[in-house]
Motif scaffolding. Sequence first.
Motif, PDB file in Angstrom:
ATOM      1  N   THR A 151     -15.764   9.267  24.979  1.00  0.00           N
ATOM      2  CA  THR A 151     -15.995   9.172  26.320  1.00  0.00           C
ATOM      3  C   THR A 151     -14.608   9.147  27.088  1.00  0.00           C
ATOM      4  O   THR A 151     -14.615   8.927  28.269  1.00  0.00           O
ATOM      5  N   GLY A 152     -13.481   8.996  26.211  1.00  0.00           N
ATOM      6  CA  GLY A 152     -12.256   8.845  27.062  1.00  0.00           C
ATOM      7  C   GLY A 152     -11.939   7.423  27.189  1.00  0.00           C
ATOM      8  O   GLY A 152     -10.799   7.293  27.648  1.00  0.00           O
ATOM      9  N   LYS A 153     -12.846   6.247  26.883  1.00  0.00           N
ATOM     10  CA  LYS A 153     -12.508   5.094  27.050  1.00  0.00           C
ATOM     11  C   LYS A 153     -11.705   4.587  25.501  1.00  0.00           C
ATOM     12  O   LYS A 153     -12.358   4.745  24.582  1.00  0.00           O
ATOM     13  N   HIS A 176     -16.459   5.764  21.975  1.00  0.00           N
ATOM     14  CA  HIS A 176     -15.409   5.246  22.519  1.00  0.00           C
ATOM     15  C   HIS A 176     -14.031   5.458  21.464  1.00  0.00           C
ATOM     16  O   HIS A 176     -14.476   5.312  20.255  1.00  0.00           O
ATOM     17  N   THR A 177     -12.995   5.422  21.925  1.00  0.00           N
ATOM     18  CA  THR A 177     -11.906   5.436  20.797  1.00  0.00           C
ATOM     19  C   THR A 177     -11.330   3.938  20.670  1.00  0.00           C
ATOM     20  O   THR A 177     -10.869   3.289  21.400  1.00  0.00           O
ATOM     21  N   ALA A 481     -20.463  -5.231  21.106  1.00  0.00           N
ATOM     22  CA  ALA A 481     -20.389  -4.025  21.007  1.00  0.00           C
ATOM     23  C   ALA A 481     -20.988  -3.321  22.283  1.00  0.00           C
ATOM     24  O   ALA A 481     -20.746  -2.442  23.050  1.00  0.00           O
ATOM     25  N   ARG A 482     -22.636  -3.843  22.311  1.00  0.00           N
ATOM     26  CA  ARG A 482     -23.458  -3.315  23.157  1.00  0.00           C
ATOM     27  C   ARG A 482     -23.063  -3.856  24.624  1.00  0.00           C
ATOM     28  O   ARG A 482     -23.313  -2.828  25.690  1.00  0.00           O
ATOM     29  N   GLU A 483     -22.373  -4.828  24.676  1.00  0.00           N
ATOM     30  CA  GLU A 483     -22.149  -5.666  26.131  1.00  0.00           C
ATOM     31  C   GLU A 483     -20.842  -4.582  26.445  1.00  0.00           C
ATOM     32  O   GLU A 483     -20.667  -4.607  27.665  1.00  0.00           O
ATOM     33  N   VAL A 484     -19.957  -4.475  25.668  1.00  0.00           N
ATOM     34  CA  VAL A 484     -18.670  -3.729  26.062  1.00  0.00           C
ATOM     35  C   VAL A 484     -19.043  -2.276  26.546  1.00  0.00           C
ATOM     36  O   VAL A 484     -18.415  -1.791  27.431  1.00  0.00           O
ATOM     37  N   ASP A 485     -19.916  -1.550  25.708  1.00  0.00           N
ATOM     38  CA  ASP A 485     -20.360  -0.413  26.118  1.00  0.00           C
ATOM     39  C   ASP A 485     -21.224  -0.476  27.446  1.00  0.00           C
ATOM     40  O   ASP A 485     -20.735   0.564  28.200  1.00  0.00           O
ATOM     41  N   TYR A 487     -20.220  -2.646  29.901  1.00  0.00           N
ATOM     42  CA  TYR A 487     -19.254  -2.778  30.664  1.00  0.00           C
ATOM     43  C   TYR A 487     -18.552  -1.505  31.230  1.00  0.00           C
ATOM     44  O   TYR A 487     -17.980  -1.413  32.347  1.00  0.00           O
ATOM     45  N   LEU A 488     -18.333  -0.633  30.039  1.00  0.00           N
ATOM     46  CA  LEU A 488     -17.347   0.430  30.169  1.00  0.00           C
ATOM     47  C   LEU A 488     -18.453   1.681  30.907  1.00  0.00           C
ATOM     48  O   LEU A 488     -17.488   2.467  31.600  1.00  0.00           O
ATOM     49  N   MET A 489     -19.443   1.757  30.602  1.00  0.00           N
ATOM     50  CA  MET A 489     -20.530   3.021  30.804  1.00  0.00           C
ATOM     51  C   MET A 489     -21.235   2.549  32.004  1.00  0.00           C
ATOM     52  O   MET A 489     -22.158   3.646  32.670  1.00  0.00           O
TER      53      MET A 489
END
Length: 495
Positions: A151-153, A176-177, A481-485, A487-489
């Motif tokens: 994703t580049g994140k 994500h990286t 992890a689901r919430e970070v994803d 937040y990012l996407m």
Amino acid sequence: MSTPTGFMEYKRELPADRDPLERIKDWEEFHKHLSEDQLRTQGARCMDCGTPYCHTGMELNGSVLGCPVHNLIPEWNNLIYRGLWREALDRLHKTNNFPEFTGSVCPAPCEGSCTVGLIGEPVTIKTIEKAIIDRGFEEGWVVPDPPKKRTGKRVAIVGSGPAGLACAAQLNKAGHTVTVYERADRIGGLLTYGIPTMKLDKKVVQRRVDLLAAEGVQFVTNTEIGKDIPAQQLLDEFDAVVLCGGATKARDVDIEGRELGGIYMAMDYLNSTIKSYLDSGLADGNYISAKDKNVIVIGGGDTGTDCVATALRHGCKSVTQFGTHAKAPLTRDPITNPWPQFPNVYTLDYAQEEAKALFGEDPRAFSVLTKKFVGDENGNVKELHTVQIERIVDETGRKIYKEIPGTEKVWPADLVLIAIGFEGPENTLIDQFGLERDRRSNVKAEYGKYRTNVDKVFAAGDMRRGQSLVVWAINEGREAAREVDRYLMGSTMLP
């Protein structure tokens, strides 16, 4: 359902353990295994009941009901009965990134909530779980599965225990990286340094770490965020930061004589042995030894039990484990401890079984309060003074401990290990990020979202909820992890 009457036709069967007097001579895992036919029979005992409490993953009155990661237990029990091992592995991995860890060290609240346990012995869920993942590795079904695109994140995860690893695995799957920072010299957190090797072989931990690395997760060891790298640097370099540092601030005792030599925190004792064993097979001698010593362990939980097992393998002269709690009943109390709560009943854990085999009795002393330590002329502990206690309800309705006059006792002690739990996460990281705390001093993070008061910073695992089980940590890591994803996407497809 495997077979409608299986729970009536077949008895619960557990794999045998190695003989206690033999296994205390080494540091290898002590469980043996059931045959495939035996496992199929055990799978047939699953009722596939209408409301399978085994995978509910709830807390009620301070007790866990079912599996916190919501394992699809009836489904893979049925698949094992039918001989469909690969399919069972797929179902297991849908909810649990690391069944080899939970299958080894989880106390199995799922079994305490098994419906079969209402009228007999519960299904051997934990044994079947461990067998599925072991078969998966043996057959070569568990292989690296890196994401097809990135994703580049960039996400930084602080702490490589079960919460951090689960979070890293899920975020990596999302493309994500991910970089995981660990202050110790090995990845794994308490899975590596905290749980003795006879309960969890460290090769099993490293095998999973190697898989994650092959999938693209980056690991950085010997690096403490807040000291080696300032917190602000993570905020500047990453799109999100997830704190999974655990609740590692050990709770100490404040009693007379605490300053004496020979008194250690339990985790310092355990970790010194684990590191020396991994570094040199204990040949370097860089560990706190219990050899030929009278050992007292203060604390009746899992950490204290691991101290007992470690002291036995060191060759201690004697070992006693103190607990302030009363001895549990032999059977579940239907009023105070009803099904489907985890059953609070008297059992011998592996270490107590070993101590009883060697010294002739359960090493635990129940309802004991340590009053003071007494030292010798060299400033080292030589004895403990205790008193028996009972739990009562005072005039305000509070449950308190009351000392019982005339029950004072003196215990010889050359080595004392304090294992009375943890107060919460350490301060350095929290202070540098400027994070709010909850009333228990844990990182305050919004329930269900894992967001802290600082933008881009999330918290999960023991650092957020306090000292808990490995399986809860894995659940927290996955949910964070689901919430970070999201937040990012802006949205997420993570389970």
